[in-house]
Design a protein around this motif. Structure first.
Motif, PDB file in Angstrom:
ATOM      1  N   GLN A 106      -5.297   9.534 -12.028  1.00 34.03           N
ATOM      2  CA  GLN A 106      -6.410   9.069 -11.200  1.00 34.03           C
ATOM      3  C   GLN A 106      -7.745   9.566 -11.785  1.00 34.03           C
ATOM      4  O   GLN A 106      -8.687   8.794 -11.948  1.00 34.03           O
ATOM      5  CB  GLN A 106      -6.242   9.630  -9.775  1.00 34.03           C
ATOM      6  CG  GLN A 106      -7.234   9.093  -8.782  1.00 34.03           C
ATOM      7  CD  GLN A 106      -6.634   8.059  -7.853  1.00 34.03           C
ATOM      8  OE1 GLN A 106      -5.568   8.260  -7.293  1.00 34.03           O
ATOM      9  NE2 GLN A 106      -7.294   6.947  -7.698  1.00 34.03           N
ATOM     10  N   THR A 118       0.831  -1.212   0.000  1.00 33.87           N
ATOM     11  CA  THR A 118       0.000   0.000   0.000  1.00 33.87           C
ATOM     12  C   THR A 118       0.865   1.261   0.000  1.00 33.87           C
ATOM     13  O   THR A 118       0.374   2.361   0.220  1.00 33.87           O
ATOM     14  CB  THR A 118      -0.962   0.022   1.201  1.00 33.87           C
ATOM     15  OG1 THR A 118      -0.246  -0.359   2.353  1.00 33.87           O
ATOM     16  CG2 THR A 118      -2.129  -0.916   1.014  1.00 33.87           C
ATOM     17  N   ALA A 136      -8.513   3.405  -4.807  1.00 31.94           N
ATOM     18  CA  ALA A 136      -7.321   2.836  -4.180  1.00 31.94           C
ATOM     19  C   ALA A 136      -6.548   1.948  -5.144  1.00 31.94           C
ATOM     20  O   ALA A 136      -5.324   2.011  -5.242  1.00 31.94           O
ATOM     21  CB  ALA A 136      -7.716   2.037  -2.953  1.00 31.94           C
ATOM     22  N   GLU A 139       0.061   4.626  -1.940  1.00 32.12           N
ATOM     23  CA  GLU A 139      -0.939   5.535  -1.371  1.00 32.12           C
ATOM     24  C   GLU A 139      -0.447   6.215  -0.099  1.00 32.12           C
ATOM     25  O   GLU A 139      -0.736   7.385   0.123  1.00 32.12           O
ATOM     26  CB  GLU A 139      -2.207   4.742  -1.014  1.00 32.12           C
ATOM     27  CG  GLU A 139      -3.066   4.401  -2.194  1.00 32.12           C
ATOM     28  CD  GLU A 139      -4.363   3.758  -1.727  1.00 32.12           C
ATOM     29  OE1 GLU A 139      -5.363   4.461  -1.665  1.00 32.12           O
ATOM     30  OE2 GLU A 139      -4.344   2.545  -1.440  1.00 32.12           O
ATOM     31  N   GLY A 167       2.137  12.669  -4.767  1.00 35.28           N
ATOM     32  CA  GLY A 167       0.696  12.460  -4.865  1.00 35.28           C
ATOM     33  C   GLY A 167       0.118  13.293  -5.984  1.00 35.28           C
ATOM     34  O   GLY A 167      -0.706  12.818  -6.775  1.00 35.28           O
ATOM     35  N   GLY A 215      -6.179   7.887   0.958  1.00 39.64           N
ATOM     36  CA  GLY A 215      -5.620   7.456  -0.316  1.00 39.64           C
ATOM     37  C   GLY A 215      -4.641   8.458  -0.926  1.00 39.64           C
ATOM     38  O   GLY A 215      -4.231   9.423  -0.283  1.00 39.64           O
ATOM     39  N   LEU A 216      -4.284   8.189  -2.175  1.00 45.68           N
ATOM     40  CA  LEU A 216      -3.321   9.043  -2.875  1.00 45.68           C
ATOM     41  C   LEU A 216      -3.845  10.473  -2.962  1.00 45.68           C
ATOM     42  O   LEU A 216      -3.086  11.432  -2.914  1.00 45.68           O
ATOM     43  CB  LEU A 216      -3.094   8.478  -4.282  1.00 45.68           C
ATOM     44  CG  LEU A 216      -1.960   9.093  -5.095  1.00 45.68           C
ATOM     45  CD1 LEU A 216      -0.616   8.848  -4.435  1.00 45.68           C
ATOM     46  CD2 LEU A 216      -1.930   8.535  -6.502  1.00 45.68           C
ATOM     47  N   LYS A 217      -5.172  10.600  -3.065  1.00 42.62           N
ATOM     48  CA  LYS A 217      -5.755  11.945  -3.172  1.00 42.62           C
ATOM     49  C   LYS A 217      -5.521  12.730  -1.874  1.00 42.62           C
ATOM     50  O   LYS A 217      -5.209  13.927  -1.926  1.00 42.62           O
ATOM     51  CB  LYS A 217      -7.257  11.858  -3.477  1.00 42.62           C
ATOM     52  CG  LYS A 217      -7.860  13.217  -3.687  1.00 42.62           C
ATOM     53  CD  LYS A 217      -9.208  13.175  -4.370  1.00 42.62           C
ATOM     54  CE  LYS A 217      -9.716  14.588  -4.622  1.00 42.62           C
ATOM     55  NZ  LYS A 217     -10.036  15.305  -3.387  1.00 42.62           N
ATOM     56  N   SER A 254      -4.755   3.940  -7.531  1.00 39.34           N
ATOM     57  CA  SER A 254      -3.591   4.574  -6.894  1.00 39.34           C
ATOM     58  C   SER A 254      -2.407   3.605  -6.845  1.00 39.34           C
ATOM     59  O   SER A 254      -1.266   3.985  -7.097  1.00 39.34           O
ATOM     60  CB  SER A 254      -3.918   5.002  -5.466  1.00 39.34           C
ATOM     61  OG  SER A 254      -4.983   5.891  -5.466  1.00 39.34           O
ATOM     62  N   LEU A 255      -2.703   2.345  -6.512  1.00 38.12           N
ATOM     63  CA  LEU A 255      -1.618   1.356  -6.440  1.00 38.12           C
ATOM     64  C   LEU A 255      -0.997   1.175  -7.820  1.00 38.12           C
ATOM     65  O   LEU A 255       0.227   1.091  -7.975  1.00 38.12           O
ATOM     66  CB  LEU A 255      -2.140   0.010  -5.925  1.00 38.12           C
ATOM     67  CG  LEU A 255      -2.710  -0.018  -4.507  1.00 38.12           C
ATOM     68  CD1 LEU A 255      -3.083  -1.438  -4.102  1.00 38.12           C
ATOM     69  CD2 LEU A 255      -1.713   0.545  -3.503  1.00 38.12           C
ATOM     70  N   THR A 273      -5.661   4.005   3.343  1.00 40.91           N
ATOM     71  CA  THR A 273      -5.869   3.762   1.919  1.00 40.91           C
ATOM     72  C   THR A 273      -7.313   4.132   1.564  1.00 40.91           C
ATOM     73  O   THR A 273      -8.177   4.132   2.444  1.00 40.91           O
ATOM     74  CB  THR A 273      -5.669   2.267   1.604  1.00 40.91           C
ATOM     75  OG1 THR A 273      -6.500   1.523   2.484  1.00 40.91           O
ATOM     76  CG2 THR A 273      -4.238   1.840   1.800  1.00 40.91           C
ATOM     77  N   ALA A 274      -7.555   4.391   0.312  1.00 39.85           N
ATOM     78  CA  ALA A 274      -8.907   4.763  -0.097  1.00 39.85           C
ATOM     79  C   ALA A 274      -9.894   3.637   0.222  1.00 39.85           C
ATOM     80  O   ALA A 274     -11.049   3.888   0.549  1.00 39.85           O
ATOM     81  CB  ALA A 274      -8.927   5.091  -1.579  1.00 39.85           C
TER      82      ALA A 274
END
Lengths: 288, 201, 399
Positions: free
Chosen positions: A262, A69, B180, A72, A255, A232-234, B183-184, A210-211
């Motif tokens: 994304q 993970t 998610a 993220e 990010g 998450g990444l956002k 994103s990964l 994580t999202a």
């Protein structure tokens, strides 16, 4: 018309994989620059670090994730450490997962190097401004023991130095000496921090997750057990955006660069979901 | 474009591609990468546990600090190995009982406190549409999870509202998960394009 | 040469002075010589036993002086003739420090060395002497204690009722009948059954529920003479699962058919485990896949692979974030507590039956509290009636 519907209905999954791969890769080669709004849970964390932690205060960041993970959660860790550096806040890191220690070391090495390159007049040192505690097994037991005695829980830092000798540890005995805790994890370890560190020791804390797990941990903000969340990444990108807007860091953008990809992937998914549903209903009508 | 000259980056990139090859179909490269992942993760965990548990929590306290209290958990831990001996495997239940007992003791009071905080968080201190939705959602979902009542009549209707809330929640969670997963994938693509191929900055 | 040596010696001494000074600065100093004349009398240290703890701790508190808002304070413990530093250079605004290095029933007092922003040192007066002791009860957690007692009583009462033979109604759980169907279909196809317990530990409730359902599945499988593959994430879960499967095979009268190696350890790495189980699924092609336990990000990977090989899939977890994937990719899904209720429905064990009814009662209690909260919220904060406002605040406080 029916031929198209049949084709789409029987389309090989691999074509979908290929389309998703293309829409993710393309924005990296030709960035679009999608606009992004900073959400309240992210702003809450930023504001807390900015306004409520004094200079020379302390932040504890727990790196409770493995490489799986990392895309993220890793940018979150780097952004938080950079923010702490810019406000001269001491950073303590640890991991309750064996794989996390290596990742925390990576965050420390990268952020210290980048910070010192960008700010030669405010050099940061491992042991003085940032440190990492070694991995100790026993998740909840570790969290509980840290509430009594941090030095006694770890004895040394992850680099083998006696914690009594490390300057950053001066005046730090337990959670009452930690101004803020942020747990970065994609598993139920977050819950252990909430239940034991926040619940039993009233440790002010925030979540970075994580999202996938975002929906699950929203409830802890509503109840005040966590004051903010990076999702998450956002979430990481939003934090980087805040650092950039407030001139805390120009170079943190791991990010942010992923956000175009994304957004385009999300758009593709929405189209697929709509198409899938339309085909489903056409087929259903046809069967009747 | 500056392709990486670091051998480890190459190994990581090729293993990434080997795992992604599964999307086409199961193949020998995927199998190799899968076995390496499982093997390396066990090896890594073993070495971490050796250094951070056996050495740091057993050997050093015993040999250097002469803290003989460590012998008690050490014996409990060693009892786990009784599983290797047929007929003596039942002894391993002692340390398991110890772990289950202490973990339950630790978690029960804290879980109650967590429950209280959640109930408190659900109470509408400020009247807003969002707070009322949360309250209705919590109550109807709780009714859905009544097992000793038949879901008929009023209870049936309320529990239907409950399962609708649950499904809406699932939908939101599903959306977040797509994010998610992407994103990964983005993380890996960034690695391949930046660290391996050097196509992007 | 001699001159050079003297020069070097002087340089060394000059160079060493700050270091020596720093050294003494961190140690308790003689109050008469090293401190500035004016002592800010406003800063008074108070020492008292840390309440509600297991002993070995004294809390030292002070009120921050407005004249020195950015000053630092070093707290020194006085133990008879001996002095030692408790905490160095704390922000004055912290106003509290806990000394966790003291012996119980022994008197200690404290003083502080304040460093002002212009690098002057001040020594505070000694604090009152204080002793540390352990408390039997943590009064801060009385509410938890009362709740645990009350809820335990509710559980004990219903369990007793169930033991006495009172029949409680348990609604049918969708997906339970499918267990037999899934095992039967696997047998017809000559394929094994795969039972995945997820990545929880033996202390996690969903893992325990998963193990209960495993006993039922394994018993059915033994009756049909089908093998059950149980890939595990945690070694303790693995040993427990081995026990469960072995007992089920014995109960079904087929101890000879039990294969210990069918319940195996994969790895304790989340995605390493998912990759391992995925690979095994692709190779063994089980006819039925059970995903019962604690699942996280690997849930969809596992459920999708199971779906792609055409296995009947029955999932169950309490992880709300993972349930959507199971609902989408599996034939039947036990949502959250349904997992626990499923094991009760199958077994009708009085202990479990009483527990499930008691749980329902606790849910009723929560709903009642929420309704009271809503009512008081409308009348108090909503309409601004003082008495209800006070009651509402009181309710929030006791919770």
């Amino acid at each position: 018309m029916m031929r198209i519907v049949d084709f789409l209905d029987n389309m090989d999954k691999r074509i979908i994989y290929l389309i998703v791969a293309i829409v993710v890769i393309l924005p990296f080669l030709t960035p679009i620059g999608c606009p992004m709004k900073v959400t309240e849970p992210v702003r809450n964390i930023y504001n807390y670090v900015e306004d409520s932690i004094p200079e020379d205060g302390s932040i504890l960041i727990s790196i409770d994730y493995g490489p799986e993970t990392m895309p993220e959660l890793h940018p979150m860790g780097k952004a938080l450490v950079t923010h702490a550096f810019s406000n001269n806040i001491r950073v303590f890191m640890l991991s309750l997962m064996p794989q996390g220690t290596g990742l925390a070391q990576d965050i420390i090495a990268t952020t210290v190097r980048e910070w010192n390159d960008d700010n030669p007049d405010n050099i940061k040192e491992v042991g003085k401004d940032i440190t990492l505690f070694p991995f100790v097994p026993g998740v909840s037991a570790v969290i509980l023991k840290m509430g009594e005695d941090i030095k006694g829980t770890f004895n040394t830092d992850a680099y083998g130095n006696d914690l009594d000798e490390v300057p950053i540890m001066s005046g730090v005995n337990n959670y009452s000496d930690i101004d803020y805790l942020v747990d970065l994890a994609g598993s139920s370890i977050i819950l252990s921090w909430i239940i034991y560190a926040n619940g039993r020791y009233d440790q002010k804390m925030a979540i970075g997750t994580t999202a996938v797990s975002m929906a699950e941990y929203y409830i802890y903000m509503n109840s005040g057990q966590a004051n903010g969340m990076l999702g998450g990444l956002k979430g990481a990108a939003e934090y980087e955006q805040l650092l950039k807007l407030n001139e805390k860091s120009e170079s943190r953008n791991e990010g942010l660069v992923g956000m175009d990809a994304q957004s385009s992937a999300h758009l593709t998914y929405i189209i697929f979901i709509l198409l899938g549903n339309i085909i489903y209903f056409i087929k259903k009508k046809q069967e009747k | 474009m500056s392709i990486s000259t670091n051998i480890w980056v190459w190994i990581a990139a090729l293993l990434t591609l080997a795992i992604y090859s599964f999307l086409y179909k199961d193949n020998v490269f995927y199998k190799i990468a899968e076995k390496i992942l499982v093997g390396v993760s066990i090896g890594y965990l073993l070495s971490v546990y050796w250094h951070n548990t056996i050495i740091a929590k057993v050997w050093n306290p015993l040999v250097q600090d002469k803290n003989f209290l460590v012998i008690i958990p050490l014996i409990l831990g060693l009892l786990m190995f009784s599983r290797l001996f047929k007929g003596r495997a039942y002894i391993s239940r002692i340390p398991i009982a110890f772990v289950v007992g202490t973990a339950t003791g630790m978690s029960v009071p804290s879980s109650f406190e967590n429950l209280f905080k959640q109930v408190q968080g659900t109470m509408p201190t400020v009247f807003s549409f969002g707070n009322i939705v949360i309250l209705v959602g919590v109550i109807t979902t709780l009714v859905y999870f009544f097992f000793s009542l038949e879901h008929k009549g009023f209870i049936g209707k309320v529990s239907k509202v409950g399962i609708t809330f649950i499904m809406i929640g699932f939908g939101a969670a599903f959306g977040a998960t797509i994010m998610a997963r992407i994103s990964l994938f983005i993380g890996r693509i960034q690695f391949l394009l930046r660290d391996w191929l050097g196509v992007i900055q | 040469m001699k001159k050079l040596c003297y020069l070097l010696l002087i340089m060394l001494l000059v160079g060493a002075y700050p270091a020596l000074h720093a050294q003494t600065g961190t140690m308790p100093l003689d109050p008469d010589t090293a401190y500035s004349d004016t002592i800010p009398t406003e800063i008074v240290l108070r020492a008292e036993d840390t309440p509600n703890d297991a002993g070995s701790a004294i809390t030292v508190t002070w009120e921050c002086n407005d004249n020195l808002p950015s000053g630092l304070i070093t707290i020194v413990r006085i133990n008879g003739e001996e002095e030692s530093i408790v905490a160095e250079d704390l922000m004055l605004t912290k106003e509290q420090v806990r000394d966790t290095d003291v012996a119980d029933d022994k008197e200690y007092s404290y003083y502080g060395i304040i460093t002002s922003p212009d690098n002057k040192y001040y020594r505070t007066k000694d604090s009152n002497p204080a002793k540390s002791e352990a408390q039997w009860f943590n009064t801060d957690r009385t509410d938890s204690f009362v709740a645990v007692l009350f809820i335990t009583l509710v559980f004990v009462w219903f369990i007793q009722q169930a033991k006495k033979g009172k029949s409680f109604y348990i609604r049918k759980i969708n997906g339970l009948d499918a267990i037999e169907e899934a095992v039967g279909r696997s047998t017809e196809m000559g394929k094994p059954i795969m039972y995945i317990l997820g990545i929880g530990y033996v202390t996690d409730i969903p893992t325990i529920a998963g193990l209960t359902i495993l006993s039922r599945v394994a018993k059915k499988a033994a009756e049909y003479d089908t093998s059950v593959l149980v890939p595990c994430y945690d070694p303790v879960v693995m040993t427990t699962a081995q026990e469960v499967v072995k007992e089920s095979f014995t109960e079904a009268g087929r101890p000879d058919a039990y294969q210990k190696e069918d319940t195996m350890y994969i790895t304790q790495d989340q995605f390493g485990y998912a990759a391992g189980v995925d690979g095994m699924m692709m190779r063994e092609k089980p006819g039925a896949v059970f995903l019962q336990g604690l699942f996280f990000a690997e849930s969809l990977i596992l459920a999708e692979t199971g779906h792609s090989i055409g296995a009947i899939q029955i999932a169950g977890t309490t992880e709300t974030a993972q349930l959507p994937f199971f609902v989408a990719a599996c034939d039947y899904t036990l949502i959250g507590e349904e997992m626990m209720a499923a094991s009760v429905y199958m077994d009708k064990n009085p202990l479990m039956l009483g527990s499930i009814v008691a749980e329902d009662m606790v849910k009723v209690l929560i709903i009642v509290i929420l309704f009271i909260g809503l009512l008081l919220g409308i009348l108090g904060p909503g309409l601004g009636i003082d008495i209800f406002n006070n009651w509402f605040e009181w309710l929030i406080r006791i919770i």
